[in-house]
Design a protein around this motif. Sequence first.
Motif, PDB file in Angstrom:
ATOM      1  N   SER A 416       0.605  -1.184  -0.082  1.00 14.31           N
ATOM      2  CA  SER A 416      -0.061   0.153  -0.015  1.00 14.31           C
ATOM      3  C   SER A 416       0.977   1.127  -0.157  1.00 14.31           C
ATOM      4  O   SER A 416       2.175   1.132  -0.003  1.00 14.31           O
ATOM      5  N   GLU A 417       0.537   2.486   0.171  1.00 18.42           N
ATOM      6  CA  GLU A 417       1.257   3.573   0.302  1.00 18.42           C
ATOM      7  C   GLU A 417       2.179   3.644   1.378  1.00 18.42           C
ATOM      8  O   GLU A 417       3.441   4.140   1.112  1.00 18.42           O
ATOM      9  N   GLU A 418       1.757   3.098   2.309  1.00 19.83           N
ATOM     10  CA  GLU A 418       2.815   3.300   3.428  1.00 19.83           C
ATOM     11  C   GLU A 418       3.339   2.129   4.050  1.00 19.83           C
ATOM     12  O   GLU A 418       4.176   2.001   5.238  1.00 19.83           O
ATOM     13  N   THR A 419       3.173   0.771   3.712  1.00 17.95           N
ATOM     14  CA  THR A 419       3.314  -0.454   4.021  1.00 17.95           C
ATOM     15  C   THR A 419       3.657  -1.487   2.851  1.00 17.95           C
ATOM     16  O   THR A 419       2.962  -1.356   1.674  1.00 17.95           O
ATOM     17  N   MET A 536      -2.333 -11.306   4.247  1.00 24.88           N
ATOM     18  CA  MET A 536      -3.418 -10.461   3.938  1.00 24.88           C
ATOM     19  C   MET A 536      -3.036  -9.189   4.233  1.00 24.88           C
ATOM     20  O   MET A 536      -2.743  -8.816   5.342  1.00 24.88           O
ATOM     21  N   ARG A 537      -3.227  -8.135   3.129  1.00 24.64           N
ATOM     22  CA  ARG A 537      -3.137  -6.667   3.877  1.00 24.64           C
ATOM     23  C   ARG A 537      -4.488  -6.376   3.708  1.00 24.64           C
ATOM     24  O   ARG A 537      -5.300  -6.316   2.760  1.00 24.64           O
ATOM     25  N   ILE A 538      -4.689  -5.504   4.807  1.00 25.85           N
ATOM     26  CA  ILE A 538      -5.849  -4.972   5.026  1.00 25.85           C
ATOM     27  C   ILE A 538      -5.885  -3.529   5.088  1.00 25.85           C
ATOM     28  O   ILE A 538      -5.547  -2.995   6.351  1.00 25.85           O
ATOM     29  N   GLY A 539      -6.139  -2.580   4.239  1.00 25.19           N
ATOM     30  CA  GLY A 539      -5.455  -1.163   4.532  1.00 25.19           C
ATOM     31  C   GLY A 539      -4.183  -1.291   4.744  1.00 25.19           C
ATOM     32  O   GLY A 539      -3.412  -1.626   3.998  1.00 25.19           O
ATOM     33  N   ASP A 540      -3.738  -0.603   5.969  1.00 24.07           N
ATOM     34  CA  ASP A 540      -2.396  -0.735   6.283  1.00 24.07           C
ATOM     35  C   ASP A 540      -1.968  -1.747   7.284  1.00 24.07           C
ATOM     36  O   ASP A 540      -0.807  -1.648   7.936  1.00 24.07           O
TER      37      ASP A 540
END
Length: 693
Positions: A416-419, A536-540
């Motif tokens: 994601s953008e931060e992680t 699983m990525r859930i948002g950040d």
Amino acid sequence: MRTGALRRRMPAIGWDEQPLSSFLSDAALADAQSYLDYRRLQAPAFLFAPSSRADYQSFFAAWDENTTTPVMLADELNEGRLRYFGHTAAQAGFPPDWHANPFTGERAPSDIHWSEISDFDSGDIKIIWEPSRFGFTYSLVRSYWRTGDVRYAEMFWQLVEDWRQHNPPQLGPNWKCGQEISFRVMAWCFGLYGFLDAQATTAQRVASLAQMIAVSGARIEANLNYALSQHNNHGISEGLGLWTIGSLFPELRVAEQWRETGRQVLEDLGRELIYDDGAFSQHSANYQRLMLHDYLWVLRLGEISSQPFSSELRERVSRSGEFLYQIQDKASGRVPYYGHNDGALVLPLSNCDYQDFRPVVQAMHYLTTGKRCYSSGDWDEDLLWLFGPDAVTAPVVTRERADFGAEQGGCYTLRSEETFAFARCGSFRHRPGQADQLHVDLWWRGQNIALDAGTFSYNAPAPWDDPLAHTAYHNAVTVDGCDQMERVGRFLWLPWTRGRVQSHKRSRGGHLGYWEGEQDGYERLNAPALHRRAIMRIGDHWLVLDRVTSAAEHEYRLHWLLMDAPHQWDQSESRVKLTTPAGFYYVQAGSSASASEFSIVRADESSARGWRAPYYNYREPALSLDLMTRASSVRFWTVLGPEPCVVTASADALELRGEQWLANASLTMDDRGGSLVSSIRLSGAVEDRLEIG
């Protein structure tokens, strides 16, 4: 080849018995002054010319603010303090003792043939080899070009002369490895051209150095087949050594032969060892950088000398640079240190830290596109030395990093953008260095939250005799305390594990990502066990799900190595809170077993647990969190993210509840074939859904 055969093939013949004249094709160059005139007026062009020094000086000031500069390193060297492996300083003397380990006081014999010296009888031989790579040459040249102070040139020549005196041909450990000799030749060439106009560069010194380079070429050629048999960086580096000497020293009688042999080796190994997806055969981020530095050197010199390498090789090298870019943390420039991390930094041409991969990625991108991929920074100094001033102001074309997969290399990311998360899963074509299948690195806002421990040393007293290669020190699951493979030699694991990726996808809304893989390392046990992992990525936030299944009971251990940060352990929630420079971060774990036991350790005094080695021969504390249980089959879950979550686990679902969001992962009971998770649903402030299939 046996020791006696090596001694006969490469006898210890003194410097005086093989003068430069015996290597030259033109007798007129045998006079030292004539040879110096030739090197200054007619020798092949290099990466830079002494006449350009004034043009370079305007760039240095912007890179030397608030950082460790080459002048600082050169002045330390003059005082006898030498930086080992890009980091740790030791009082080694000036000139250093070329056969000593200043950290332990151990010495390697300097008066017997190198073939009779064991790699492991004098402690870690890499520490003894490090000064003889002459890596400090790059700081000395960079200091001289910044200041014009001739004492940096004088230091270089004093070190060359002292090395010559204490390292007669074929005697001592510093003749043992052709790759080490090739790195030394690179540095000597950089120093020869960098100081060519200095008053300290006398005719006799240049002639002596040319002789040393010629003798080095003969040594590399004589045992090249051994390096090629390793199918790794050694062959590439030794091919570089021969090609470099043959190209930059055409006055040598064997120059053409060495040049063509080196070229063939470099072309062949580029096709064999750089995979189609850009990964490298040694399964190591740092070895991949070493390889790219080798190819940067030869491809650039090939351009300058109008002896270009094949377009196929350039394309493979370009893909390898892109591979590093895709697994890189954009905030810090670092990469997950999967595989061996042996401290090699072949071209230290900037003020960037050893862990920063932006210099090599920027240089590779410019080599193949004529553009930069990062905005201006310290990493641009590599461009200056390799390509000249125009490269420093080349246009910047930024590229987004996306979820990435390299099937042949066994490396995957979710972002994601931060992680972002980095996972290892693949089937090996070349020898693996560490038992790290399904290891996960996790990064957030430039912080390496869950990390790879590194290497520390290939040969040190227990418990530091390369322990960090074992599965137990990775972010993975162990079964009955076993590694995923058996360690049958210092650098050999058998049988090689096979990994398979089941799924790698993201949701249409981009808020959810999923990766799943499995490895068969524990199927060799008397009671086989299969380990599968889903990320699983859930948002950040991240949910990592492990399922290990067997027909018999085993001891299962889930391990996470976390960054060293002020922390609080909440036993009731099975959660650790990290206070990182970027903010709070939480790691929480649990299992399906009726009885599980947690432990958390920082810098254990009696073992390698709770340590990391970001640099070779250097270690620092980290946090080791593990969860152990006994069962025939078990499901572990780990939740990681910048805010605490309430986790509700059942047989067929995992629910994560944050302050403004709710995520539900629907689980399956499929042991083989199908995915561990059938779907993920995100609701609350953001709505999204991902069907796994």
